[in-house]
Motif scaffolding. Structure first.
Motif, mmCIF file in Angstrom:
data_model
loop_
_atom_site.group_PDB
_atom_site.id
_atom_site.type_symbol
_atom_site.label_atom_id
_atom_site.label_comp_id
_atom_site.label_asym_id
_atom_site.label_seq_id
_atom_site.Cartn_x
_atom_site.Cartn_y
_atom_site.Cartn_z
ATOM 1 N N LEU A 368 -11.900 13.052 -7.679
ATOM 2 C CA LEU A 368 -11.414 12.002 -8.582
ATOM 3 C C LEU A 368 -11.001 10.795 -7.757
ATOM 4 C CD1 LEU A 368 -10.806 11.351 -11.574
ATOM 5 C CD2 LEU A 368 -8.471 12.158 -11.159
ATOM 6 N N TYR A 369 -11.394 9.610 -8.231
ATOM 7 C CA TYR A 369 -11.114 8.370 -7.497
ATOM 8 C C TYR A 369 -10.696 7.294 -8.482
ATOM 9 C CZ TYR A 369 -11.844 4.136 -4.751
ATOM 10 O OH TYR A 369 -11.675 2.925 -4.128
ATOM 11 N N LEU A 370 -9.706 6.488 -8.076
ATOM 12 C CA LEU A 370 -9.231 5.396 -8.918
ATOM 13 C C LEU A 370 -8.789 4.250 -8.014
ATOM 14 C CD1 LEU A 370 -8.478 4.652 -11.933
ATOM 15 C CD2 LEU A 370 -6.157 5.396 -11.353
ATOM 16 N N ASP A 371 -9.207 3.029 -8.360
ATOM 17 C CA ASP A 371 -8.668 1.872 -7.661
ATOM 18 C C ASP A 371 -8.503 0.718 -8.641
ATOM 19 O OD1 ASP A 371 -11.090 0.412 -7.883
ATOM 20 O OD2 ASP A 371 -11.735 0.893 -5.849
ATOM 21 N N GLY A 372 -7.730 -0.244 -8.241
ATOM 22 C CA GLY A 372 -7.482 -1.406 -9.080
ATOM 23 C C GLY A 372 -6.665 -2.427 -8.335
ATOM 24 N N GLY A 373 -6.603 -3.625 -8.900
ATOM 25 C CA GLY A 373 -5.831 -4.662 -8.232
ATOM 26 C C GLY A 373 -5.841 -5.955 -9.001
ATOM 27 N N ILE A 374 -5.191 -6.943 -8.421
ATOM 28 C CA ILE A 374 -5.089 -8.266 -9.016
ATOM 29 C C ILE A 374 -5.308 -9.294 -7.923
ATOM 30 C CG2 ILE A 374 -2.569 -8.307 -8.715
ATOM 31 C CD1 ILE A 374 -2.457 -9.989 -11.303
ATOM 32 N N ALA A 375 -5.951 -10.387 -8.288
ATOM 33 C CA ALA A 375 -6.167 -11.494 -7.355
ATOM 34 C C ALA A 375 -5.921 -12.804 -8.084
ATOM 35 C CB ALA A 375 -7.574 -11.455 -6.779
ATOM 36 N N TYR A 376 -5.403 -13.764 -7.344
ATOM 37 C CA TYR A 376 -5.116 -15.085 -7.912
ATOM 38 C C TYR A 376 -5.747 -16.132 -6.998
ATOM 39 C CZ TYR A 376 -2.554 -18.502 -10.754
ATOM 40 O OH TYR A 376 -2.216 -19.509 -11.632
ATOM 41 N N ASP A 386 -8.357 -20.931 -2.037
ATOM 42 C CA ASP A 386 -7.715 -19.766 -1.433
ATOM 43 C C ASP A 386 -7.456 -18.693 -2.485
ATOM 44 O OD1 ASP A 386 -7.712 -21.401 0.739
ATOM 45 O OD2 ASP A 386 -5.548 -21.377 1.055
ATOM 46 N N THR A 387 -7.467 -17.441 -2.051
ATOM 47 C CA THR A 387 -7.269 -16.323 -2.980
ATOM 48 C C THR A 387 -6.276 -15.329 -2.394
ATOM 49 O OG1 THR A 387 -9.592 -16.571 -3.650
ATOM 50 C CG2 THR A 387 -8.436 -14.610 -4.405
ATOM 51 N N LEU A 388 -5.292 -14.960 -3.193
ATOM 52 C CA LEU A 388 -4.279 -13.967 -2.833
ATOM 53 C C LEU A 388 -4.532 -12.703 -3.639
ATOM 54 C CD1 LEU A 388 -1.458 -13.236 -1.523
ATOM 55 C CD2 LEU A 388 -0.441 -14.160 -3.623
ATOM 56 N N GLY A 389 -4.461 -11.523 -3.000
ATOM 57 C CA GLY A 389 -4.753 -10.288 -3.720
ATOM 58 C C GLY A 389 -3.897 -9.111 -3.301
ATOM 59 N N LEU A 390 -3.719 -8.193 -4.239
ATOM 60 C CA LEU A 390 -3.023 -6.932 -3.998
ATOM 61 C C LEU A 390 -3.798 -5.828 -4.704
ATOM 62 C CD1 LEU A 390 -0.494 -5.406 -2.935
ATOM 63 C CD2 LEU A 390 0.572 -5.872 -5.157
ATOM 64 N N ALA A 391 -4.100 -4.748 -3.980
ATOM 65 C CA ALA A 391 -4.907 -3.671 -4.552
ATOM 66 C C ALA A 391 -4.432 -2.318 -4.046
ATOM 67 C CB ALA A 391 -6.392 -3.861 -4.219
ATOM 68 N N VAL A 392 -4.773 -1.265 -4.812
ATOM 69 C CA VAL A 392 -4.436 0.103 -4.438
ATOM 70 C C VAL A 392 -5.618 1.004 -4.784
ATOM 71 C CG1 VAL A 392 -3.321 0.525 -6.674
ATOM 72 C CG2 VAL A 392 -2.748 1.982 -4.718
ATOM 73 N N ALA A 393 -5.864 2.014 -3.966
ATOM 74 C CA ALA A 393 -6.926 2.987 -4.215
ATOM 75 C C ALA A 393 -6.397 4.384 -3.917
ATOM 76 C CB ALA A 393 -8.149 2.706 -3.346
ATOM 77 N N VAL A 394 -6.826 5.367 -4.724
ATOM 78 C CA VAL A 394 -6.417 6.761 -4.563
ATOM 79 C C VAL A 394 -7.669 7.641 -4.618
ATOM 80 C CG1 VAL A 394 -5.017 8.651 -5.441
ATOM 81 C CG2 VAL A 394 -4.215 6.291 -5.705
ATOM 82 N N ALA A 395 -7.832 8.489 -3.614
ATOM 83 C CA ALA A 395 -8.914 9.477 -3.586
ATOM 84 C C ALA A 395 -8.283 10.862 -3.566
ATOM 85 C CB ALA A 395 -9.802 9.268 -2.365
ATOM 86 N N ARG A 396 -8.530 11.657 -4.615
ATOM 87 C CA ARG A 396 -7.923 12.985 -4.700
ATOM 88 C C ARG A 396 -8.832 14.026 -4.069
ATOM 89 N NH1 ARG A 396 -6.611 16.020 -10.351
ATOM 90 N NH2 ARG A 396 -8.836 16.526 -10.198
ATOM 91 N N ILE A 397 -8.271 14.856 -3.209
ATOM 92 C CA ILE A 397 -9.007 15.963 -2.595
ATOM 93 C C ILE A 397 -9.227 17.037 -3.650
ATOM 94 C CG2 ILE A 397 -9.033 17.663 -0.752
ATOM 95 C CD1 ILE A 397 -9.179 14.754 0.200
ATOM 96 N N ALA A 398 -10.456 17.535 -3.736
ATOM 97 C CA ALA A 398 -10.822 18.502 -4.769
ATOM 98 C C ALA A 398 -10.028 19.802 -4.611
ATOM 99 C CB ALA A 398 -12.313 18.788 -4.705
#
Length: 478
Positions: A368-376, A386-398
């Motif tokens: 299972l994998y999920l990521d997301g974020g925001i950029a301005y 110029d672009t500012l961004g913050l993001a997070v990603a999670v990879a779950r071990i089966a």
């Protein structure tokens, strides 16, 4: 994630897919196409990405005056349908704490892209050809410093001079159907987020679940594979695409333990006899017309299937030995959404993205994998590009992999951590200094590198500690 060609701001000079979209009324913000060839619906799509996932209209050539095109060769070739672009990326990362060990690494990438409009060049209507060559130097932070799954840099690879892509495309039916054949990378066309290409961690391009589960990491930077791709664009807002790909980009025996980049060191092996990989995707862009009541966005659904037999994580229940199972697969979805456009400049504002993917847990390291974020884009006064961004990603071990960890801990003589998931957070700011020139500082925090693996450098076998990594990237385009 690193592919897709440099284009001119003039739609007539763009590749057929981009030109068809830009020519259609009201399909994009400004004149640019979005990442992956879809209409641009992310106002915060960056001016630069390290690869070619976004269509680009900037170059530092005008800054050089007459020296920008010595002898007029570039203009001469362009008049005959041949265009080329050079992308240079130089970056350094420093692991401040945690991971396998602290220290600095440096990487450089030189990317040469050549496009040929075969109509102009040879009178072949609707046909184009493309080639990409890489020159890669340096060492990667994930391999040598952090030990994580979600690669710190999207350009991390073994040093090499490498042919990446070499393909021919034919457009049909008033540029609604596109047939492409040759050696291709899939990471610029499938599961691409227009907002996510801002970030430097590789998982926000080619997601970590694909890299972990596909044979040889899949047909993505720095590896490509022989491919037949079909794309159908019935309307400017709707597109369907599918690819049939040789499933072993490194060629040879993927079970040999040899790194696939070493099995195919220069990208010229062209494997054709391996079980195929099929990928298909549908994308819909909404609120793209002028005066639409809501903010523009894109929703994408897709999946892949690897044919042939693959190794299962769980042993045969009767013999207790390792077993092979039929095929592998994944499903995924992507949402890119503009959430705010500045009233005085609609090309500035904020966008968000969300991506998710799942794979069978009995044969894959990551289920299972999920990521997301925001950029301005344009947040600071006077810094519209110029672009500012913050993001997070999670990879779950089966769960099956976690059970193997528990068995190893029970049978071993020392501590053996049980893996759970790896999470990465990234904050970045891309500053455009001039046409074709940008710098991008970034900070990443990696939680449970490798999902929580044991540190081979620790005599007690404790987990690899959470890591903090600072980075600085410079990008130039000619």
């Amino acid at each position: 994630m690193l592919q897709a060609s440099l284009v001119s701001a003039d739609p007539a000079a763009q590749d057929p897919e981009t030109a068809a979209r830009v020519a259609a009324e009201g399909v994009a913000i400004g004149s640019n196409a979005g990442a992956g060839g879809d209409p641009q619906t992310s106002v915060a799509q960056p001016v630069f990405s390290a690869g070619r996932a976004a269509e680009v209209t900037t170059s530092f050539q005008p800054l050089l005056g007459p020296a920008g095109d010595p002898g007029g060769y570039r203009a001469f070739l362009q008049s005959r349908g041949i265009t080329f672009g050079l992308i240079g990326v130089a970056e350094t990362y420093r692991s401040l704490r945690g991971g396998l060990r602290r220290g600095e690494t440096g990487l450089t990438l030189l990317d040469l892209d050549v496009d040929v409009d075969l109509d102009t060049f040879a009178g072949w209507s609707g046909a184009t050809a493309h080639a990409t060559v890489y020159q890669i130097q340096g060492s990667g932070t994930s391999r040598s410093r952090v030990g994580n799954l979600l690669t710190v840099s999207e350009i991390e690879a073994l040093p090499a001079s490498r042919l990446s892509e070499l393909w021919l495309e034919q457009s049909l039916f008033d540029e609604r159907l596109f047939l492409r054949v040759g050696q291709l990378s899939a990471d610029t066309e499938y599961m691409v987020s227009q907002t996510g290409i801002l970030f430097t961690n590789g998982t926000f391009g080619w997601p970590g679940i694909f890299a972990a589960n596909m044979t040889d990491g899949g047909p993505a930077y720095p590896l490509s594979a022989p491919t037949l791709r079909v794309k159908y664009v019935p309307t400017p807002e709707l597109s369907f695409q599918a690819s049939l790909i040789d499933g072993t980009p490194g060629g040879g025996n993927p079970r040999s333990g040899i790194d696939p980049q070493r099995r195919n060191p220069n990208g010229t092996r062209f494997p054709l006899s391996d079980p195929p990989l099929a990928i298909a995707e549908a994308s819909y862009a909404y609120n793209t017309a002028p005066g639409a009541p809501g903010q523009p966005g894109t929703v994408t659904l897709g999946g892949w299937r690897r044919f042939g037999r693959v190794d299962a994580l769980t042993p045969d229940p009767v013999s207790g030995l390792g077993r092979r199972v039929s095929g592998d697969s994944s499903v995924y979805g992507v949402i890119d959404q503009t959430v705010y456009q500045e009233p005085d400049d609609p090309n500035d504002g904020a966008s968000v993205f969300l991506r998710a993917s799942a794979s069978p847990g009995d044969r894959n390291l990551v289920d299972l994998y999920l990521d997301g974020g925001i950029a301005y884009r344009g947040l600071l006064p006077g810094r519209s590009d110029d672009t500012l961004g913050l993001a997070v990603a999670v990879a779950r071990i089966a769960p099956a992999a976690r059970r193997l960890d528990a068995i190893a801990a029970a049978q071993g003589t020392g501590p053996a951590p049980r893996r759970s998931a790896e999470t990465v957070l990234e904050a970045t700011y891309q500053a455009v200094l001039a046409p074709g020139i940008a710098v991008q500082p970034t900070v990443q925090y990696v939680i449970h590198p490798g999902g929580g693996i044991a540190n081979p450098r620790d005599p007690e076998g404790k987990r690899v500690r959470d890591a903090t990594v600072l980075g600085l990237r410079a990008i130039t385009r000619y």
